[in-house]
Design an enzyme around this catalytic site. Structure first.
Site, short mmCIF file in Angstrom:
data_model
loop_
_atom_site.label_atom_id
_atom_site.label_comp_id
_atom_site.label_asym_id
_atom_site.label_seq_id
_atom_site.Cartn_x
_atom_site.Cartn_y
_atom_site.Cartn_z
N GLY A 15 -65.37 -5.09 36.23
CA GLY A 15 -64.39 -5.20 37.36
C GLY A 15 -64.00 -6.64 38.09
O GLY A 15 -63.54 -6.77 39.03
N THR A 17 -62.34 -9.11 37.13
CA THR A 17 -60.70 -9.94 37.16
C THR A 17 -60.28 -8.86 38.23
O THR A 17 -59.36 -9.47 39.27
CB THR A 17 -60.07 -9.47 36.00
OG1 THR A 17 -60.61 -10.19 34.89
CG2 THR A 17 -58.71 -10.07 35.90
N VAL A 18 -60.39 -7.71 38.53
CA VAL A 18 -59.89 -6.87 39.82
C VAL A 18 -60.25 -7.49 41.15
O VAL A 18 -59.64 -7.86 41.89
CB VAL A 18 -60.35 -5.47 39.53
CG1 VAL A 18 -59.77 -4.61 41.00
CG2 VAL A 18 -59.35 -4.88 38.41
N LYS A 38 -59.89 -19.23 35.89
CA LYS A 38 -60.61 -18.77 34.93
C LYS A 38 -61.09 -19.64 33.79
O LYS A 38 -60.09 -20.06 32.96
CB LYS A 38 -59.89 -17.52 34.33
CG LYS A 38 -60.44 -16.94 33.17
CD LYS A 38 -61.59 -15.69 33.63
CE LYS A 38 -61.73 -15.01 32.22
NZ LYS A 38 -62.83 -13.91 32.87
N GLY A 115 -66.25 -15.76 36.02
CA GLY A 115 -67.05 -15.85 34.90
C GLY A 115 -66.42 -15.29 33.63
O GLY A 115 -65.44 -14.69 33.70
N ALA A 116 -67.40 -15.21 32.76
CA ALA A 116 -67.01 -14.19 31.31
C ALA A 116 -68.08 -13.30 31.24
O ALA A 116 -69.16 -13.87 30.71
CB ALA A 116 -66.61 -15.25 30.16
N GLY A 117 -68.11 -11.85 31.44
CA GLY A 117 -69.07 -11.01 31.12
C GLY A 117 -70.03 -11.15 32.34
O GLY A 117 -69.74 -11.48 33.36
#
Length: 236
Positions: A15, A17-18, A38, A115-117
């Site tokens: 979550g 992004t949320v 991002k 971040g990413a993951g």
């Protein structure tokens, strides 16, 4: 000097992004000139004029954002950024990300970077990892975690790893909590984790309604963050 936070997750799909979109939207509603960023988006989709970073599109649904560059690298393959970049024959460069961040910092009061993951994600080969970018940006972490069974291990490991790396942690936000069906573990996990790590809980976010990031459905994302995050603690 521009303030900011770096949002990481205990794993993929937790979550981030949320939370990122909701935080920016809520801060802007409070009069803070905040924006999201991002740096790397895997799983971008093909559009008429190129790849579309879906997380950024979701930000736009939730927040009242001016036109700007909120993403540096959009990669099509839904894989770890280093592998997605390799498949696309793209090299993710730290200096380009920092340049884009600096451009935003010159115009905005606060930046929430997503971040990413999870924390230990490779951005370029195995020599440029997500913690390297966090250190370069010199931002405190907001860790997004699940509230359910198993989160104690995932979250404490993320906290301890970040601390070993010398990263500053602002706090933890638990996402997707369902009060109607919450187990005893879910009800007590945030407090136990806070006791183990000393890292404060910034919020426990209920399960959202009609929120689908990939479909650009914002649902009640903004309302959830506004009502369930301790902004006094966050901004202190």
């Amino acid at each position: 000097m521009t303030k900011g936070f770096f949002v990481v997750g205990t794993d993929t799909g937790v979550g981030k992004t949320v939370v990122t979109a909701g935080l920016v939207g809520a801060l802007r509603a409070k009069g803070v000139n905040a924006v999201p960023f991002k740096p790397v988006q895997s799983g971008a989709v093909k559009g008429r004029y190129g790849l579309i970073p879906l997380d950024v599109e979701f930000y736009k649904k939730v927040c009242d954002l001016p036109p700007d560059e909120y993403n540096t690298y959009a990669l099509e393959a839904p894989l770890a950024p280093s592998l997605a970049a390799e498949i696309s024959r793209v090299t993710i460069e730290r200096d380009i990300i920092l340049k884009n961040y600096a451009a935003l910092a010159g115009k905005y009061e606060l930046i929430v970077v997503e971040g990413a993951g999870g924390l230990y994600v490779p951005l370029s080969g195995t020599s440029f990892l997500l913690p390297d970018l966090i250190k370069a940006l010199n931002l405190p972490l907001i860790i997004v975690a699940r509230a359910n069974l198993g989160t104690i291990n995932h979250t404490v490991l993320t906290v301890k790893c970040a601390q070993e790396l010398g990263l500053v942690i602002k706090g933890i936000i638990y996402n997707g909590y369902n009060a109607d069906s919450a187990t005893l573990a879910e009800k007590t996990n945030p407090k136990i984790i806070e006791q183990i790590t000393g890292v404060p809980t910034l919020g426990v976010i209920p399960k959202g309604r009609d929120i689908v990031v990939d479909a650009g459905k914002a649902g009640n994302c903004l309302e959830l963050i506004e009502n369930h995050v301790n902004f006094s603690l966050l901004l202190n």
